[in-house]
Design an enzyme around this catalytic site. Structure first.
Site, PDB file in Angstrom:
ATOM      1  N   ASP A   1      -2.802   0.938   4.313  1.00 50.51           N
ATOM      2  CA  ASP A   1      -3.733   2.152   4.006  1.00 50.51           C
ATOM      3  C   ASP A   1      -4.582   2.180   5.315  1.00 50.51           C
ATOM      4  O   ASP A   1      -4.109   2.828   6.180  1.00 50.51           O
ATOM      5  CB  ASP A   1      -4.738   1.567   2.727  1.00 50.51           C
ATOM      6  CG  ASP A   1      -5.641   2.566   2.240  1.00 50.51           C
ATOM      7  OD1 ASP A   1      -5.548   3.773   2.922  1.00 50.51           O
ATOM      8  OD2 ASP A   1      -6.276   2.628   0.978  1.00 50.51           O
TER       9      ASP A   1
ATOM     10  N   HIS B   1      -3.412   2.943  -5.283  1.00 57.08           N
ATOM     11  CA  HIS B   1      -4.620   2.266  -5.830  1.00 57.08           C
ATOM     12  C   HIS B   1      -4.598   2.225  -7.317  1.00 57.08           C
ATOM     13  O   HIS B   1      -4.572   0.815  -7.795  1.00 57.08           O
ATOM     14  CB  HIS B   1      -6.050   2.768  -5.338  1.00 57.08           C
ATOM     15  CG  HIS B   1      -6.225   3.067  -3.906  1.00 57.08           C
ATOM     16  ND1 HIS B   1      -5.841   1.967  -2.898  1.00 57.08           N
ATOM     17  CD2 HIS B   1      -6.358   4.085  -2.919  1.00 57.08           C
ATOM     18  CE1 HIS B   1      -6.063   2.384  -1.910  1.00 57.08           C
ATOM     19  NE2 HIS B   1      -6.333   3.692  -1.986  1.00 57.08           N
TER      20      HIS B   1
END
Length: 449
Positions: free
Chosen positions: A317, A266
């Site tokens: 994810d 991220h």
């Protein structure tokens, strides 16, 4: 020995015409001009993409977290749904759901996955007799589907930057360092038995590990990949400043030997100085654009990071939507929305689709421990063929093929997929799709009852 021929093939030097590949031991042994005798022929070929960050079990909760609560929803409220789901899953459920996720990854053009695996223990929080029981189920799903696996067992011990122990709803994740060492040893044993697999370590996040635990876990890597969530949420940044007097990325760079082995997942909320420093470190930014959009995380400053020489890869994810082209498309579209511009991540005069594919291939491969990648001698024979008769391709030449795959009406464009030279997808469908979907359906019927 395997033989594949492509009328048009994407190589590191660009598109080449009329090329045959010889495959030995799952890797590319030679590139030959013309069609070799006995070669299976296809029209358009390119390297498959690595998926550097997946929580496979979360594929099962796709669509179950989109009902608005009584107030403003966020990543933090989404976690409550995730915890409830995680606490209900058996090892059989995990294996079935992971296999379905991996089928979908392969069918869209992902050929390797980095499984950031943190669902370790029984429903009551007690370790299984085999500490790596759940990791073995992930490996079984990878074996059943044929996707390449980089297994990343996660260390998770704290519930926040204050160092408080994991909460009851996190009991299936939490480990001591001794227990985690057993998980790493078990993971090493598991991947030895799985063709083409490898492993690394994954301290979950700075809020879930203490400084001493971070050093201990990173020290277990032994030169292998180290993955960590960092700076995903504004609240995370604020809590880090309050508790550690530094922003998460600032603190990490100052207290860990972050280098090219590391993947910072991220890294959404960084200052300019942090962005430049991560690029200099050689670490890969693990971007998950679809999930980051779904969770309302924010937008990564990709232009600044790339201008500083940074490397990136993409991951699915939460697996709310699995689409190799969709991840890189969302990355570019997020930049366009933020900057009110077009073709942000391409060099002047260059193809945006080609830039996204090349960046995700290089960065993702590095993050998953694959030093040689793409259509190169010695690289895994992880390949994708596109349907040259698909409407998205009609009228396109090599210069825009990757653009139409990423940005065009490309549903069904992926035709065949090979991992380590074995065909896993044929005619757009995984070769074991039926039985694996049936297992997934049975698991979901139980979990959603």
């Amino acid at each position: 020995m395997g033989l594949l021929h492509f009328e048009l093939l994407l190589t590191p030097s660009g598109w080449r015409r009329d090329v045959s590949l010889t495959i030995e031991g799952g890797r590319i042994a030679a590139l030959l001009p013309g069609r070799a005798s006995g070669a299976e022929s296809h029209r358009i070929g390119l390297p498959g993409l690595p998926n550097l960050h997946s929580h496979a079990f979360q594929r099962g909760m796709s669509g179950f977290s989109e009902i608005r609560g009584p107030g403003a929803d966020s990543f933090w409220s989404w976690r409550d749904t995730m915890y409830r789901f995680a606490l209900a899953m058996t090892p059989d459920d995990v294996e079935a759901i992971a296999a379905q996720a991996y089928v979908e990854m392969l069918e869209t053009g992902f050929t390797r996955v980095g499984e950031f695996h943190y669902l370790h223990h029984g429903v009551d929080g007690r370790p299984y007799a085999d500490r790596a029981e759940m990791a073995a189920r992930i490996a079984a799903a990878a074996a059943a589907t044929g996707i390449g696996l980089t297994l990343l067992p996660v260390f998770y011990a704290r519930s926040g930057f204050d160092g408080a122990p994991a909460r009851p709803e996190q009991r299936r994740f939490a480990s001591s360092l001794d227990l985690y060492a057993d998980l790493v040893a078990g993971s090493a044993r598991i991947v030895e038995e799985l063709d083409g697999a490898t492993f690394g370590v994954a301290p979950h996040s700075l809020r879930a590990v203490s400084p001493d635990e971070l050093r201990a876990v990173a020290g277990m890597a032994g030169g292998r990949p180290v993955h960590i969530h960092v700076a995903e949420q504004v609240r995370e940044v604020e809590e880090s400043v309050a508790r550690r007097s530094a922003r998460p990325v600032e603190w990490l760079l100052g207290h860990a030997a972050v280098d090219a082995r590391w993947c910072l997942v991220h890294a959404t909320h960084m200052t300019v100085a942090e962005t430049d420093a991560v690029a200099r470190s050689g670490a890969v930014a693990g971007l998950c654009p679809i999930t980051e959009a779904n969770l309302g995380d924010g937008i990564f400053d990709a232009p600044r990071f790339l201008a500083a020489g940074g490397r990136f890869g993409v991951g699915t994810d939460s697996n709310v939507s699995i689409d190799a082209a969709g991840e890189v498309r969302q990355l570019e579209y997020s930049q366009r929305l933020a900057l009110r511009a077009r073709n942000v991540l391409a060099a002047p005069g260059g193809s945006t689709g080609a830039a996204l594919h090349a960046g995700a291939l290089a960065g993702g491969s590095a993050a998953l421990g694959e030093a040689v990648f793409g259509v190169e001698v010695g690289a895994p024979a992880d390949l994708v063929s596109l349907d040259a008769d698909h409407p998205a391709v009609i009228g396109h030449g090599p210069e825009t093929l990757l653009d139409t795959w990423v940005f065009g009406p490309s549903v069904g464009l992926v035709d065949c997929v090979w991992t380590r030279g074995a065909k896993r997808v044929d005619g757009g469908r995984h070769v074991s799709r039926g039985p694996l979907r049936a297992r997934f359906a049975a698991a979901m019927a139980r979990l959603s009852a």
